[in-house]
Design a protein around this motif. Structure first.
Motif, PDB file in Angstrom:
ATOM      1  N   ILE A   1       0.841  -1.198   0.000  1.00  0.00           N
ATOM      2  CA  ILE A   1       0.000   0.000   0.000  1.00  0.00           C
ATOM      3  C   ILE A   1       0.876   1.248   0.000  1.00  0.00           C
ATOM      4  CG2 ILE A   1      -1.646   1.340   1.373  1.00  0.00           C
ATOM      5  CD1 ILE A   1      -2.995  -1.265   2.101  1.00  0.00           C
ATOM      6  N   PHE A   2       1.926   1.256   0.822  1.00  0.00           N
ATOM      7  CA  PHE A   2       2.839   2.402   0.834  1.00  0.00           C
ATOM      8  C   PHE A   2       3.563   2.570  -0.498  1.00  0.00           C
ATOM      9  CE2 PHE A   2       2.864   2.026   5.597  1.00  0.00           C
ATOM     10  CZ  PHE A   2       2.254   3.254   5.816  1.00  0.00           C
ATOM     11  N   ILE A   3       3.991   1.483  -1.103  1.00  0.00           N
ATOM     12  CA  ILE A   3       4.669   1.567  -2.397  1.00  0.00           C
ATOM     13  C   ILE A   3       3.735   2.123  -3.462  1.00  0.00           C
ATOM     14  CG2 ILE A   3       5.636   0.181  -4.279  1.00  0.00           C
ATOM     15  CD1 ILE A   3       6.914  -1.582  -2.127  1.00  0.00           C
ATOM     16  N   ILE A   4       2.491   1.685  -3.461  1.00  0.00           N
ATOM     17  CA  ILE A   4       1.522   2.162  -4.458  1.00  0.00           C
ATOM     18  C   ILE A   4       1.247   3.646  -4.276  1.00  0.00           C
ATOM     19  CG2 ILE A   4      -0.886   1.998  -5.174  1.00  0.00           C
ATOM     20  CD1 ILE A   4      -0.674  -1.033  -4.527  1.00  0.00           C
ATOM     21  N   VAL A   5       1.021   4.075  -3.045  1.00  0.00           N
ATOM     22  CA  VAL A   5       0.647   5.466  -2.796  1.00  0.00           C
ATOM     23  C   VAL A   5       1.845   6.403  -2.935  1.00  0.00           C
ATOM     24  CG1 VAL A   5      -0.218   7.064  -1.034  1.00  0.00           C
ATOM     25  CG2 VAL A   5      -1.308   4.846  -1.358  1.00  0.00           C
ATOM     26  N   LEU A   6       2.977   6.022  -2.396  1.00  0.00           N
ATOM     27  CA  LEU A   6       4.136   6.915  -2.403  1.00  0.00           C
ATOM     28  C   LEU A   6       4.991   6.777  -3.660  1.00  0.00           C
ATOM     29  CD1 LEU A   6       5.192   6.569   1.331  1.00  0.00           C
ATOM     30  CD2 LEU A   6       3.808   8.358   0.268  1.00  0.00           C
ATOM     31  N   GLY A   7       4.784   5.724  -4.416  1.00  0.00           N
ATOM     32  CA  GLY A   7       5.597   5.495  -5.600  1.00  0.00           C
ATOM     33  C   GLY A   7       5.123   6.222  -6.835  1.00  0.00           C
ATOM     34  N   ASN A   8       4.049   6.992  -6.706  1.00  0.00           N
ATOM     35  CA  ASN A   8       3.478   7.759  -7.817  1.00  0.00           C
ATOM     36  C   ASN A   8       3.189   6.874  -9.016  1.00  0.00           C
ATOM     37  OD1 ASN A   8       3.407  10.102  -6.366  1.00  0.00           O
ATOM     38  ND2 ASN A   8       5.422  10.745  -7.019  1.00  0.00           N
ATOM     39  N   LEU A   9       3.829   7.114 -10.136  1.00  0.00           N
ATOM     40  CA  LEU A   9       3.518   6.372 -11.358  1.00  0.00           C
ATOM     41  C   LEU A   9       4.155   4.981 -11.356  1.00  0.00           C
ATOM     42  CD1 LEU A   9       2.099   6.502 -14.082  1.00  0.00           C
ATOM     43  CD2 LEU A   9       4.174   7.439 -15.051  1.00  0.00           C
ATOM     44  N   ILE A  10       5.333   4.848 -10.793  1.00  0.00           N
ATOM     45  CA  ILE A  10       6.049   3.573 -10.862  1.00  0.00           C
ATOM     46  C   ILE A  10       5.567   2.583  -9.782  1.00  0.00           C
ATOM     47  CG2 ILE A  10       7.996   4.203  -9.380  1.00  0.00           C
ATOM     48  CD1 ILE A  10       8.313   2.371 -12.691  1.00  0.00           C
ATOM     49  N   GLY A  11       5.011   3.066  -8.672  1.00  0.00           N
ATOM     50  CA  GLY A  11       4.563   2.195  -7.587  1.00  0.00           C
ATOM     51  C   GLY A  11       3.514   1.174  -8.003  1.00  0.00           C
ATOM     52  N   PRO A  12       2.409   1.600  -8.646  1.00  0.00           N
ATOM     53  CA  PRO A  12       1.423   0.610  -9.091  1.00  0.00           C
ATOM     54  C   PRO A  12       1.975  -0.365 -10.125  1.00  0.00           C
ATOM     55  CG  PRO A  12       0.444   2.789  -9.047  1.00  0.00           C
ATOM     56  CD  PRO A  12       1.906   2.964  -8.808  1.00  0.00           C
ATOM     57  N   ILE A  13       2.854   0.101 -10.984  1.00  0.00           N
ATOM     58  CA  ILE A  13       3.446  -0.782 -11.995  1.00  0.00           C
ATOM     59  C   ILE A  13       4.299  -1.841 -11.319  1.00  0.00           C
ATOM     60  CG2 ILE A  13       5.024  -0.873 -13.968  1.00  0.00           C
ATOM     61  CD1 ILE A  13       4.003   1.977 -14.662  1.00  0.00           C
ATOM     62  N   VAL A  14       5.097  -1.446 -10.330  1.00  0.00           N
ATOM     63  CA  VAL A  14       5.924  -2.400  -9.581  1.00  0.00           C
ATOM     64  C   VAL A  14       5.034  -3.404  -8.853  1.00  0.00           C
ATOM     65  CG1 VAL A  14       7.521  -2.595  -7.621  1.00  0.00           C
ATOM     66  CG2 VAL A  14       7.876  -0.842  -9.354  1.00  0.00           C
ATOM     67  N   TYR A  15       3.904  -2.941  -8.299  1.00  0.00           N
ATOM     68  CA  TYR A  15       2.989  -3.873  -7.624  1.00  0.00           C
ATOM     69  C   TYR A  15       2.453  -4.912  -8.598  1.00  0.00           C
ATOM     70  CZ  TYR A  15      -1.301  -5.820  -5.833  1.00  0.00           C
ATOM     71  OH  TYR A  15      -2.288  -6.699  -5.485  1.00  0.00           O
ATOM     72  N   PHE A  16       2.005  -4.480  -9.772  1.00  0.00           N
ATOM     73  CA  PHE A  16       1.427  -5.437 -10.716  1.00  0.00           C
ATOM     74  C   PHE A  16       2.475  -6.406 -11.263  1.00  0.00           C
ATOM     75  CE2 PHE A  16      -2.094  -2.255 -11.246  1.00  0.00           C
ATOM     76  CZ  PHE A  16      -3.071  -3.087 -10.728  1.00  0.00           C
ATOM     77  N   ILE A  17       3.727  -6.006 -11.303  1.00  0.00           N
ATOM     78  CA  ILE A  17       4.781  -6.907 -11.803  1.00  0.00           C
ATOM     79  C   ILE A  17       5.258  -7.853 -10.705  1.00  0.00           C
ATOM     80  CG2 ILE A  17       7.140  -6.998 -12.688  1.00  0.00           C
ATOM     81  CD1 ILE A  17       6.550  -4.395 -14.181  1.00  0.00           C
ATOM     82  N   PHE A  18       5.543  -7.321  -9.514  1.00  0.00           N
ATOM     83  CA  PHE A  18       6.188  -8.126  -8.471  1.00  0.00           C
ATOM     84  C   PHE A  18       5.292  -8.453  -7.273  1.00  0.00           C
ATOM     85  CE2 PHE A  18       9.721  -5.654 -10.370  1.00  0.00           C
ATOM     86  CZ  PHE A  18      10.422  -6.722 -10.902  1.00  0.00           C
ATOM     87  N   GLY A  19       4.285  -7.657  -7.004  1.00  0.00           N
ATOM     88  CA  GLY A  19       3.536  -7.801  -5.770  1.00  0.00           C
ATOM     89  C   GLY A  19       2.387  -8.771  -5.796  1.00  0.00           C
ATOM     90  N   ARG A  20       1.776  -8.954  -6.929  1.00  0.00           N
ATOM     91  CA  ARG A  20       0.620  -9.850  -6.993  1.00  0.00           C
ATOM     92  C   ARG A  20       1.061 -11.295  -6.883  1.00  0.00           C
ATOM     93  NH1 ARG A  20      -3.567  -8.608 -11.523  1.00  0.00           N
ATOM     94  NH2 ARG A  20      -4.770  -9.898 -10.140  1.00  0.00           N
ATOM     95  N   ARG A  21       0.381 -12.033  -6.057  1.00  0.00           N
ATOM     96  CA  ARG A  21       0.663 -13.460  -5.936  1.00  0.00           C
ATOM     97  C   ARG A  21      -0.158 -14.194  -6.981  1.00  0.00           C
ATOM     98  NH1 ARG A  21       0.902 -16.016  -0.186  1.00  0.00           N
ATOM     99  NH2 ARG A  21       2.816 -14.824  -0.305  1.00  0.00           N
ATOM    100  N   GLN A  22       0.508 -15.047  -7.716  1.00  0.00           N
ATOM    101  CA  GLN A  22      -0.175 -15.808  -8.777  1.00  0.00           C
ATOM    102  C   GLN A  22      -1.049 -16.889  -8.148  1.00  0.00           C
ATOM    103  OE1 GLN A  22      -0.016 -14.857 -11.896  1.00  0.00           O
ATOM    104  NE2 GLN A  22       1.413 -13.241 -11.345  1.00  0.00           N
ATOM    105  N   ALA A  23      -2.216 -17.070  -8.702  1.00  0.00           N
ATOM    106  CA  ALA A  23      -3.175 -18.040  -8.160  1.00  0.00           C
ATOM    107  C   ALA A  23      -2.799 -19.462  -8.474  1.00  0.00           C
ATOM    108  CB  ALA A  23      -4.551 -17.773  -8.721  1.00  0.00           C
TER     109      ALA A  23
END
Length: 66
Positions: free
Chosen positions: A44-66
């Motif tokens: 949550i902190f990475i997404i909010v404080l990372g501006n444009l790159i934070g959400p992109i980093v979450y979708f690449i590295f943060g999501r756990r694959q089902a």
């Protein structure tokens, strides 16, 4: 205040809208699933404080694959 009048808003506004949309989608995803690679609060902190790159980093590295 005269500096604000010289900013090319027609070029900057699409980036601001893209940043806002990515941030909202990433926050909804991380709150809905709560299973991430790493601590939930950290993402949550990475997404909010990372501006444009934070959400992109979450979708690449943060999501756990089902």
């Amino acid at each position: 205040m005269s500096e604000l009048a010289t900013i090319p808003w027609n070029l900057i506004m699409p980036l601001l809208v893209l940043q806002l949309i990515l941030m909202i989608v990433a926050l909804v995803d991380v709150i809905r699933h709560q299973r991430t690679n790493g601590p939930f609060i950290m993402w949550i902190f990475i997404i909010v404080l990372g501006n444009l790159i934070g959400p992109i980093v979450y979708f690449i590295f943060g999501r756990r694959q089902a």
